[in-house]
Scaffold this motif. Structure first.
Motif, PDB file in Angstrom:
ATOM      1  N   ALA A 219      82.861-112.617   4.612  1.00 26.21           N
ATOM      2  CA  ALA A 219      82.357-112.195   5.920  1.00 26.21           C
ATOM      3  C   ALA A 219      83.444-112.354   6.969  1.00 26.21           C
ATOM      4  N   GLY A 220      83.490-111.388   7.899  1.00 31.67           N
ATOM      5  CA  GLY A 220      84.480-111.458   8.962  1.00 31.67           C
ATOM      6  C   GLY A 220      85.851-110.972   8.562  1.00 31.67           C
ATOM      7  N   SER A 221      85.964-110.312   7.412  1.00 35.49           N
ATOM      8  CA  SER A 221      87.273-109.868   6.942  1.00 35.49           C
ATOM      9  C   SER A 221      87.668-108.523   7.514  1.00 35.49           C
ATOM     10  N   GLY A 222      86.837-107.952   8.397  1.00 37.40           N
ATOM     11  CA  GLY A 222      87.210-106.706   9.050  1.00 37.40           C
ATOM     12  C   GLY A 222      87.175-105.502   8.137  1.00 37.40           C
ATOM     13  N   GLY A 223      86.163-105.416   7.258  1.00 37.38           N
ATOM     14  CA  GLY A 223      86.025-104.240   6.422  1.00 37.38           C
ATOM     15  C   GLY A 223      86.990-104.179   5.266  1.00 37.38           C
ATOM     16  N   MET A 224      87.526-105.317   4.811  1.00 38.80           N
ATOM     17  CA  MET A 224      88.477-105.333   3.708  1.00 38.80           C
ATOM     18  C   MET A 224      87.742-105.474   2.384  1.00 38.80           C
ATOM     19  N   LEU A 225      88.344-104.917   1.344  1.00 37.06           N
ATOM     20  CA  LEU A 225      87.739-104.969   0.020  1.00 37.06           C
ATOM     21  C   LEU A 225      88.828-105.036  -1.030  1.00 37.06           C
ATOM     22  N   ALA A 226      88.626-105.883  -2.034  1.00 35.90           N
ATOM     23  CA  ALA A 226      89.566-105.975  -3.153  1.00 35.90           C
ATOM     24  C   ALA A 226      89.119-105.034  -4.260  1.00 35.90           C
ATOM     25  N   LEU A 227      90.028-104.185  -4.733  1.00 41.07           N
ATOM     26  CA  LEU A 227      89.734-103.241  -5.801  1.00 41.07           C
ATOM     27  C   LEU A 227      90.634-103.505  -6.994  1.00 41.07           C
ATOM     28  N   ARG A 228      90.105-103.235  -8.177  1.00 37.48           N
ATOM     29  CA  ARG A 228      90.903-103.357  -9.387  1.00 37.48           C
ATOM     30  C   ARG A 228      91.862-102.182  -9.497  1.00 37.48           C
ATOM     31  N   MET A 229      93.097-102.475  -9.854  1.00 36.66           N
ATOM     32  CA  MET A 229      94.106-101.440 -10.038  1.00 36.66           C
ATOM     33  C   MET A 229      94.325-101.187 -11.520  1.00 36.66           C
ATOM     34  N   LEU A 230      95.005-100.086 -11.819  1.00 37.92           N
ATOM     35  CA  LEU A 230      95.397 -99.814 -13.188  1.00 37.92           C
ATOM     36  C   LEU A 230      96.302-100.946 -13.658  1.00 37.92           C
ATOM     37  N   GLY A 231      96.082-101.428 -14.894  1.00 36.10           N
ATOM     38  CA  GLY A 231      96.903-102.495 -15.422  1.00 36.10           C
ATOM     39  C   GLY A 231      96.374-103.877 -15.100  1.00 36.10           C
ATOM     40  N   GLY A 232      95.232-103.962 -14.415  1.00 41.86           N
ATOM     41  CA  GLY A 232      94.615-105.251 -14.168  1.00 41.86           C
ATOM     42  C   GLY A 232      94.938-105.884 -12.831  1.00 41.86           C
ATOM     43  N   GLY A 233      95.811-105.290 -12.044  1.00 43.81           N
ATOM     44  CA  GLY A 233      96.135-105.845 -10.736  1.00 43.81           C
ATOM     45  C   GLY A 233      95.037-105.570  -9.727  1.00 43.81           C
ATOM     46  N   ARG A 234      95.237-106.073  -8.505  1.00 39.46           N
ATOM     47  CA  ARG A 234      94.263-105.863  -7.448  1.00 39.46           C
ATOM     48  C   ARG A 234      94.980-105.380  -6.190  1.00 39.46           C
ATOM     49  N   VAL A 235      94.245-104.648  -5.376  1.00 39.35           N
ATOM     50  CA  VAL A 235      94.761-104.230  -4.079  1.00 39.35           C
ATOM     51  C   VAL A 235      93.645-104.406  -3.058  1.00 39.35           C
ATOM     52  N   THR A 236      93.996-104.888  -1.893  1.00 41.04           N
ATOM     53  CA  THR A 236      93.024-105.067  -0.821  1.00 41.04           C
ATOM     54  C   THR A 236      93.148-103.914   0.157  1.00 41.04           C
ATOM     55  N   ILE A 237      92.036-103.256   0.410  1.00 41.77           N
ATOM     56  CA  ILE A 237      92.027-102.066   1.255  1.00 41.77           C
ATOM     57  C   ILE A 237      91.181-102.333   2.493  1.00 41.77           C
ATOM     58  N   ARG A 238      91.706-101.938   3.641  1.00 45.57           N
ATOM     59  CA  ARG A 238      90.976-102.068   4.897  1.00 45.57           C
ATOM     60  C   ARG A 238      90.876-100.699   5.553  1.00 45.57           C
ATOM     61  N   LEU A 239      89.658-100.312   5.937  1.00 38.32           N
ATOM     62  CA  LEU A 239      89.435 -99.019   6.575  1.00 38.32           C
ATOM     63  C   LEU A 239      89.112 -99.141   8.062  1.00 38.32           C
ATOM     64  N   GLY A 240      88.548-100.256   8.485  1.00 36.03           N
ATOM     65  CA  GLY A 240      88.175-100.403   9.880  1.00 36.03           C
ATOM     66  C   GLY A 240      87.253-101.587  10.060  1.00 36.03           C
ATOM     67  N   GLU A 241      86.659-101.686  11.247  1.00 37.60           N
ATOM     68  CA  GLU A 241      85.808-102.825  11.565  1.00 37.60           C
ATOM     69  C   GLU A 241      84.361-102.635  11.131  1.00 37.60           C
TER      70      GLU A 241
END
Length: 287
Positions: A219-241
């Protein structure tokens, strides 16, 4: 740009709305751009613009029917024919020019809806590659906030299962392969830009297939989300508030034909989300 085509012919039930679109140099392109429009049978000052890009499948009839049945006029914006047409340019400059043309097209479409069609409430919706273009456009126009809400379904975020990644899509014909090579610099650059974070001003709904989404953002992360990447890595994506991330069964998010699948939950989620952000008058017709 050509008209949106379905099954090698014009999409039935739509009327053409020609738009003059300026290219990256500020001059009107020679080829006429157009969107397709299907009006609701009910008087209305609200509309949905569905962004259609690259080889995304055409907007499903059940989506069109759901919106028009709730007094939204429906517009389909065709971005598939965007391209500079020049060969003596770098991939980066070509991608920048193509993205600028996409933005100019959407600018022209929204201006027409607001001015000529007297639309007061405007929702932009998109699927797959078109969702990525729509998100970048809303970020670039955040100062003027041209739309009231943005709905992204299975967006091409560059994450998830390899079969769904645009770089790994199979192509049945040489024409499709050439289209992929032509458009790949734009999508690759757009995905890199997305990972640096966006600041979309309007509320955003992102509907992802189950399994793409990793640990929910705190909560309070400003619309951020962690997604699984190809190969098992992760990326955090933010679109807005003001971003709602929703995971649904992959089949519900597909481009299903009417009657082929009960997508009641898919539409219920859209209706509930829109009712939370649009006016009370519209809310009563969505629920």
């Amino acid at each position: 740009m050509g008209l949106i085509m379905e099954h090698n012919g014009p999409a039935e039930g739509y009327e053409t709305v020609p738009l003059p679109v300026a290219d990256a140099g500020g001059e009107t392109q020679g080829r006429g751009a157009a969107v397709l429009r299907r009006r609701s049978a009910r008087p209305s000052k609200r509309a949905v613009v569905y962004v259609h890009y690259l080889d995304d499948s055409f907007v499903p009839a059940d989506v069109v029917g759901w919106y028009t049945g709730r007094a939204f006029h429906f517009y389909a914006a065709d971005l598939r024919a965007v391209g500079t047409g020049g060969r003596n340019v770098t991939q980066a400059s070509r991608a920048a020019s193509e993205l600028s043309t996409c933005f100019a097209f959407l600018d022209a479409a929204v201006a027409h809806l607001r001015e000529a069609d007297a639309i007061e409430t405007l929702v932009v919706s998109a699927h797959a590659a078109g969702a990525l273009i729509a998100a970048l456009w809303c970020h670039a126009r955040r100062g003027s906030r041209p739309v009231d809400a943005l709905i992204l379904t299975s967006p091409e975020l560059g994450a998830g299962h390899p079969a769904r990644h645009w770089l790994a899509r199979s192509r049945a014909t040489r024409e499709d392969e050439e289209s992929s090579r032509r458009s790949s610099p734009l999508l690759a650059g757009a995905q890199r830009r997305l990972r640096r974070g966006l600041d979309i001003a309007c509320p955003v709904l992102v509907m992802c297939p189950d399994g793409d989404r990793d640990t929910p953002a705190p909560a309070g992360s400003g619309g951020m989300l962690a997604l699984r990447m190809l190969g098992g890595g992760r990326v955090t994506i933010r679109l807005g508030e003001h971003v709602t991330w929703l995971s649904l069964d992959r089949a519900l998010l597909g481009q299903a034909s009417p009657g082929a699948l009960d997508r009641g939950r898919f539409f219920d989620e859209i209706g509930r989300w829109l009712s939370a952000y649009l006016s009370a008058e519209i809310r009563d017709q969505l629920l």
